[in-house]
Write a protein that holds these residues in place. Sequence first.
Motif, PDB file in Angstrom:
ATOM      1  N   LEU A 216      42.244  36.725  53.270  1.00 30.73           N
ATOM      2  CA  LEU A 216      41.378  36.876  52.099  1.00 30.73           C
ATOM      3  C   LEU A 216      42.151  37.497  50.934  1.00 30.73           C
ATOM      4  CD1 LEU A 216      38.575  36.697  50.804  1.00 30.73           C
ATOM      5  CD2 LEU A 216      38.031  38.903  51.853  1.00 30.73           C
ATOM      6  N   ALA A 217      42.877  38.575  51.216  1.00 25.35           N
ATOM      7  CA  ALA A 217      43.639  39.248  50.152  1.00 25.35           C
ATOM      8  C   ALA A 217      44.783  38.369  49.655  1.00 25.35           C
ATOM      9  CB  ALA A 217      44.179  40.583  50.661  1.00 25.35           C
ATOM     10  N   ASP A 218      45.498  37.732  50.581  1.00 24.48           N
ATOM     11  CA  ASP A 218      46.656  36.913  50.218  1.00 24.48           C
ATOM     12  C   ASP A 218      46.239  35.682  49.418  1.00 24.48           C
ATOM     13  OD1 ASP A 218      49.560  36.244  50.552  1.00 24.48           O
ATOM     14  OD2 ASP A 218      48.723  34.495  51.580  1.00 24.48           O
ATOM     15  N   TYR A 219      45.170  35.034  49.822  1.00 27.48           N
ATOM     16  CA  TYR A 219      44.691  33.840  49.106  1.00 27.48           C
ATOM     17  C   TYR A 219      44.272  34.215  47.680  1.00 27.48           C
ATOM     18  CZ  TYR A 219      41.991  29.670  47.935  1.00 27.48           C
ATOM     19  OH  TYR A 219      41.509  28.537  47.315  1.00 27.48           O
ATOM     20  N   CYS A 220      43.562  35.317  47.561  1.00 28.42           N
ATOM     21  CA  CYS A 220      43.144  35.763  46.225  1.00 28.42           C
ATOM     22  C   CYS A 220      44.364  36.033  45.334  1.00 28.42           C
ATOM     23  CB  CYS A 220      42.285  37.023  46.330  1.00 28.42           C
ATOM     24  SG  CYS A 220      40.613  36.735  46.957  1.00 28.42           S
ATOM     25  N   GLU A 221      45.356  36.724  45.884  1.00 29.14           N
ATOM     26  CA  GLU A 221      46.540  37.080  45.101  1.00 29.14           C
ATOM     27  C   GLU A 221      47.313  35.840  44.675  1.00 29.14           C
ATOM     28  OE1 GLU A 221      48.799  39.890  43.142  1.00 29.14           O
ATOM     29  OE2 GLU A 221      46.925  40.178  44.245  1.00 29.14           O
ATOM     30  N   ARG A 222      47.486  34.891  45.608  1.00 28.79           N
ATOM     31  CA  ARG A 222      48.293  33.693  45.306  1.00 28.79           C
ATOM     32  C   ARG A 222      47.554  32.722  44.394  1.00 28.79           C
ATOM     33  NH1 ARG A 222      48.786  30.504  48.980  1.00 28.79           N
ATOM     34  NH2 ARG A 222      47.667  31.457  50.699  1.00 28.79           N
ATOM     35  N   GLN A 223      46.262  32.556  44.609  1.00 29.99           N
ATOM     36  CA  GLN A 223      45.500  31.576  43.835  1.00 29.99           C
ATOM     37  C   GLN A 223      44.908  32.156  42.553  1.00 29.99           C
ATOM     38  OE1 GLN A 223      45.399  28.314  44.621  1.00 29.99           O
ATOM     39  NE2 GLN A 223      46.755  28.802  46.333  1.00 29.99           N
ATOM     40  N   GLY A 224      44.917  33.474  42.439  1.00 33.19           N
ATOM     41  CA  GLY A 224      44.364  34.097  41.234  1.00 33.19           C
ATOM     42  C   GLY A 224      42.881  34.373  41.312  1.00 33.19           C
ATOM     43  N   ASN A 225      42.256  34.032  42.443  1.00 30.32           N
ATOM     44  CA  ASN A 225      40.823  34.300  42.612  1.00 30.32           C
ATOM     45  C   ASN A 225      40.618  35.749  43.032  1.00 30.32           C
ATOM     46  OD1 ASN A 225      40.344  31.553  42.175  1.00 30.32           O
ATOM     47  ND2 ASN A 225      40.536  31.082  44.333  1.00 30.32           N
ATOM     48  N   SER A 226      39.404  36.262  42.802  1.00 32.46           N
ATOM     49  CA  SER A 226      39.083  37.583  43.345  1.00 32.46           C
ATOM     50  C   SER A 226      37.966  37.498  44.377  1.00 32.46           C
ATOM     51  CB  SER A 226      38.707  38.569  42.228  1.00 32.46           C
ATOM     52  OG  SER A 226      37.648  38.063  41.445  1.00 32.46           O
ATOM     53  N   ALA A 272      34.677  38.995  48.748  1.00 31.72           N
ATOM     54  CA  ALA A 272      35.808  39.573  48.015  1.00 31.72           C
ATOM     55  C   ALA A 272      36.383  40.756  48.792  1.00 31.72           C
ATOM     56  CB  ALA A 272      35.350  40.056  46.637  1.00 31.72           C
ATOM     57  N   PRO A 273      37.721  40.946  48.744  1.00 30.31           N
ATOM     58  CA  PRO A 273      38.289  42.191  49.284  1.00 30.31           C
ATOM     59  C   PRO A 273      37.707  43.370  48.518  1.00 30.31           C
ATOM     60  CG  PRO A 273      40.013  40.588  48.747  1.00 30.31           C
ATOM     61  CD  PRO A 273      38.747  40.077  48.154  1.00 30.31           C
ATOM     62  N   ASP A 274      37.452  44.467  49.205  1.00 29.82           N
ATOM     63  CA  ASP A 274      36.763  45.584  48.553  1.00 29.82           C
ATOM     64  C   ASP A 274      37.485  46.085  47.309  1.00 29.82           C
ATOM     65  OD1 ASP A 274      38.850  46.577  50.109  1.00 29.82           O
ATOM     66  OD2 ASP A 274      37.833  48.471  50.541  1.00 29.82           O
ATOM     67  N   ARG A 275      38.830  46.112  47.348  1.00 23.45           N
ATOM     68  CA  ARG A 275      39.569  46.657  46.201  1.00 23.45           C
ATOM     69  C   ARG A 275      39.399  45.776  44.963  1.00 23.45           C
ATOM     70  NH1 ARG A 275      44.675  44.578  45.336  1.00 23.45           N
ATOM     71  NH2 ARG A 275      45.195  42.835  46.674  1.00 23.45           N
ATOM     72  N   LEU A 276      39.338  44.444  45.154  1.00 16.36           N
ATOM     73  CA  LEU A 276      39.145  43.545  44.015  1.00 16.36           C
ATOM     74  C   LEU A 276      37.708  43.611  43.509  1.00 16.36           C
ATOM     75  CD1 LEU A 276      41.245  40.414  45.047  1.00 16.36           C
ATOM     76  CD2 LEU A 276      41.734  42.046  43.231  1.00 16.36           C
ATOM     77  N   TYR A 277      36.767  43.740  44.438  1.00 13.70           N
ATOM     78  CA  TYR A 277      35.367  43.886  44.016  1.00 13.70           C
ATOM     79  C   TYR A 277      35.201  45.150  43.171  1.00 13.70           C
ATOM     80  CZ  TYR A 277      30.399  44.821  44.027  1.00 13.70           C
ATOM     81  OH  TYR A 277      29.118  45.100  43.614  1.00 13.70           O
ATOM     82  N   GLU A 278      35.727  46.266  43.662  1.00 15.80           N
ATOM     83  CA  GLU A 278      35.575  47.531  42.930  1.00 15.80           C
ATOM     84  C   GLU A 278      36.237  47.452  41.564  1.00 15.80           C
ATOM     85  OE1 GLU A 278      33.686  49.927  43.746  1.00 15.80           O
ATOM     86  OE2 GLU A 278      33.200  49.265  45.770  1.00 15.80           O
ATOM     87  N   ALA A 279      37.413  46.807  41.498  1.00 19.23           N
ATOM     88  CA  ALA A 279      38.118  46.691  40.221  1.00 19.23           C
ATOM     89  C   ALA A 279      37.301  45.888  39.216  1.00 19.23           C
ATOM     90  CB  ALA A 279      39.483  46.031  40.443  1.00 19.23           C
ATOM     91  N   GLU A 280      36.809  44.728  39.627  1.00 16.68           N
ATOM     92  CA  GLU A 280      36.095  43.867  38.676  1.00 16.68           C
ATOM     93  C   GLU A 280      34.685  44.376  38.378  1.00 16.68           C
ATOM     94  OE1 GLU A 280      36.536  39.706  38.858  1.00 16.68           O
ATOM     95  OE2 GLU A 280      38.673  39.803  39.305  1.00 16.68           O
ATOM     96  N   LYS A 281      34.076  45.085  39.320  1.00 15.24           N
ATOM     97  CA  LYS A 281      32.770  45.716  39.050  1.00 15.24           C
ATOM     98  C   LYS A 281      32.945  46.795  37.990  1.00 15.24           C
ATOM     99  CE  LYS A 281      28.369  46.686  40.235  1.00 15.24           C
ATOM    100  NZ  LYS A 281      28.039  47.825  39.374  1.00 15.24           N
ATOM    101  N   LEU A 282      34.009  47.583  38.105  1.00 18.64           N
ATOM    102  CA  LEU A 282      34.284  48.603  37.088  1.00 18.64           C
ATOM    103  C   LEU A 282      34.491  47.954  35.727  1.00 18.64           C
ATOM    104  CD1 LEU A 282      36.571  51.691  37.295  1.00 18.64           C
ATOM    105  CD2 LEU A 282      36.975  50.048  35.472  1.00 18.64           C
ATOM    106  N   GLY A 442      48.597  37.144  39.823  1.00 20.63           N
ATOM    107  CA  GLY A 442      47.732  37.980  40.651  1.00 20.63           C
ATOM    108  C   GLY A 442      46.277  37.612  40.459  1.00 20.63           C
ATOM    109  N   ALA A 443      45.409  38.368  41.101  1.00 19.69           N
ATOM    110  CA  ALA A 443      43.981  38.036  41.139  1.00 19.69           C
ATOM    111  C   ALA A 443      43.275  38.407  39.841  1.00 19.69           C
ATOM    112  CB  ALA A 443      43.327  38.747  42.315  1.00 19.69           C
ATOM    113  N   GLY A 444      42.327  37.532  39.453  1.00 18.94           N
ATOM    114  CA  GLY A 444      41.489  37.796  38.297  1.00 18.94           C
ATOM    115  C   GLY A 444      41.942  37.068  37.049  1.00 18.94           C
ATOM    116  N   ASN A 445      41.029  37.018  36.078  1.00 20.73           N
ATOM    117  CA  ASN A 445      41.314  36.374  34.789  1.00 20.73           C
ATOM    118  C   ASN A 445      40.445  37.068  33.749  1.00 20.73           C
ATOM    119  OD1 ASN A 445      42.506  34.585  33.064  1.00 20.73           O
ATOM    120  ND2 ASN A 445      41.360  32.795  33.716  1.00 20.73           N
ATOM    121  N   VAL A 446      40.726  38.337  33.532  1.00 17.23           N
ATOM    122  CA  VAL A 446      39.802  39.237  32.841  1.00 17.23           C
ATOM    123  C   VAL A 446      39.474  38.768  31.433  1.00 17.23           C
ATOM    124  CG1 VAL A 446      39.416  41.610  32.062  1.00 17.23           C
ATOM    125  CG2 VAL A 446      40.584  41.177  34.240  1.00 17.23           C
ATOM    126  N   LEU A 447      40.490  38.488  30.617  1.00 14.40           N
ATOM    127  CA  LEU A 447      40.228  38.088  29.234  1.00 14.40           C
ATOM    128  C   LEU A 447      39.357  36.844  29.187  1.00 14.40           C
ATOM    129  CD1 LEU A 447      40.760  38.458  26.187  1.00 14.40           C
ATOM    130  CD2 LEU A 447      42.734  36.942  26.454  1.00 14.40           C
TER     131      LEU A 447
END
Length: 750
Positions: A216-226, A272-282, A442-447
């Motif tokens: 789950l963590a590796d796929y998110c990191e490589r594909q850019g998904n969270s 979502a991995p908990d660390r990515l969820y917490e980051a994007e929720k914040l 890495g994971a996410g596409n914030v802008l």
Amino acid sequence: MAQQTLIGQIDQIIYESDGFFIGLLKSGEKVNGNYYESDVNHLIGAAVTLTGEFEEHKKYGRSFRFDTLNINQNELFFFLNRVVKGFTRKLTSDLIEKYGEKGLIDVLDNDIEQLLEVKGIKKKRLERIQASWKQFRSMRRLGEFLAPYDVSAIMLTLIAGAMKEVQDPIGRIKDNPYILTSINGIGFKRADEIALKMGMELKSEKRIGAAMDFILADYCERQGNSCVGKDKLFSLLDEALEFYGMETLYGATLVERVSEHSIVALANERYAPDRLYEAEKLLFDEFVRRGKRKNDIILTDIDTFLSENELELGEQQREAVTILNSGAALLLLVGYAGTGKSTTSRAILDLLAKAYDAKTFMTCALSGIASQRIAETTGYESATIQSLLVKYEDRDKMPYDVLLIDESSMINSMLFARLMAKVARDAVVIIVGDDAQLPPIGAGNVLSDVLHLGIAPTVKLTRIYRQSEEQAITLIANDIRKGQVPDYTRKYEDFTFEDVSIADYYAMKSRLSQNEMGELREMNAKAILAKIVETTIEYIPEARKRLESKKIAQYLNYFQVISPMKGGTLGVDNLNTVLQEYCNPNAKKVIKRAGREYRLMDKVVHTKNENMPSYSAEGFKEAQESSQRRIFNGMGGLLFRIDEEDEQAYVYYPNEEVVVQYEFSQLKSHLMLSYALTIHKVQGMEYDAVVMPMTLSHYIMLNTKLLYTAITRAKKACYVIGEPQAFEAACRRLEVTRRDTVMLELGVNK
């Protein structure tokens, strides 16, 4: 067949990979086999006894394949002299003579301070010996423990390095071999091989849980998904575990992980991995809160302010100033190349200086070059994001009333969240970026997500400002952004397309065999490479002037070759090897490691995020002690010192004003040459001149975002060399980044 014995002295290493090597003895015989005790290069010059048998090697001819390799000298002498840092041949001999082998080992293990009484050993050298001996002993014990599980020398080095601060690493691995998945470069597959050999059950809950967490963590990191859909997650588990029809087993493990909060369940069966969820929720909560907040109006008369500050703004630029003047606490300023983001940023900051003390302003960006650029264009203090996080690591919030974040399209969710968590609650935040560029690594596409959700005040700059008709970089880049083929064959001051292509390409493709076409494509790749070299040579004299006058930052940022890919004739690995011969041909010192050369005064880039022994520039000159500092992937520097006796190299990073110390053994894993860099690596960077190969061999990577990002790295001159068909295909291949993210799920399901 009875095994044979061969005795000789290893003269050179012809080939080495993952512990396997092919070497040449002084007597002329070739030998090959696996060696895991230390770096293979330590064997050069060693007298050895080998047991095995001769065989015919496909590429290297007759060779002695050995099963055992014994060093024909005192083993302790060999390892102290060649592997443990801080020992010279004479010092090693003197110490063995003084203490004896067992006595010296006892001193090194239990009473190393005794060595201060030995001539030639001072405190600094002792610390180096102590650290290296500790690592060596740990590595040997780990090696003995892991040997039955076919762990290679490279993997052993990775494990030993990653676990050097861990109490009882062997016990930890015995208890749960899947802790190895957290080590960069190992992953689940290799850890799983070790675990299964140690007796782990195929359907063990520990095995399935470890696979789920890692995948789950590796796929998110490589594909850019969270976040990932359940069906996709289960199919990835099938591939990794070679199970099929185990949905019930996976489902039970997933429920357990969700109840433990290590995985977070979202709507639509997404996880979502908990660390990515917490980051994007914040991030989501912060953007919503700050977007709604209103401060007092700053000025009643903007026209007078603009006039007094000699700011001539277009309608869109003026809108950004007006929004902040009305009291907005958050603004997204998004603009394409050449639309005046820097001018607008300066106007905004000058306006905010009417309401806040300019000493409490900070501008920042991911790269050192981008940070320096925003400081120059706005006149306000700037820093890299990483340096701010390090500086305020021990504080809850940073002491800034205004924070401007530049090149925000590059920042992934984890880093963006770490930054926003440190921003004062009432601070004004301006986020500047270009959503036409490549998405973050890495994971996410914030802008992109914030723009899509519309949760913050936004101004989009689209009008292009040109200095002259003959400057085309911004126009060409913006045509590409829209999926249009620009007028790229014209001669411009700042853009050149050099056609190096196969005549009658499509006719040749239909007429020639696959092998013949491959040979023709390789010939053309070499012709493109020759043209790249020719262009590079034109820039070398001016580059050397900058280097000789010690303008290191200007030297590093003057000229850059970039490529979409790492491999192949026109990939960065080969380009670096070729360009090194032209850019730095007569180095006074050279380090050779596993087929690579690192030369004194080479351009290099750091490739890991890791704490390293470092100095301030002044501290290094004054011979102060080093301190641990976080050094980040992508930092560009100059390899300016090689200490052959201590086997250490030093790199100066001018944008960060830091000198970093590397052991020779770290060079391959931590540094690469940077005469050529991938386009992903140069995001956020800017160079006077950029050269890029363009070939259908790179077709899989070519699209509008990649090409737009590449061309906009050039300030004064951009050269694209290669095949028009590839360039036009890239211009038409409109890339719309679509990532599955927690932020989008939160916004849609709010």
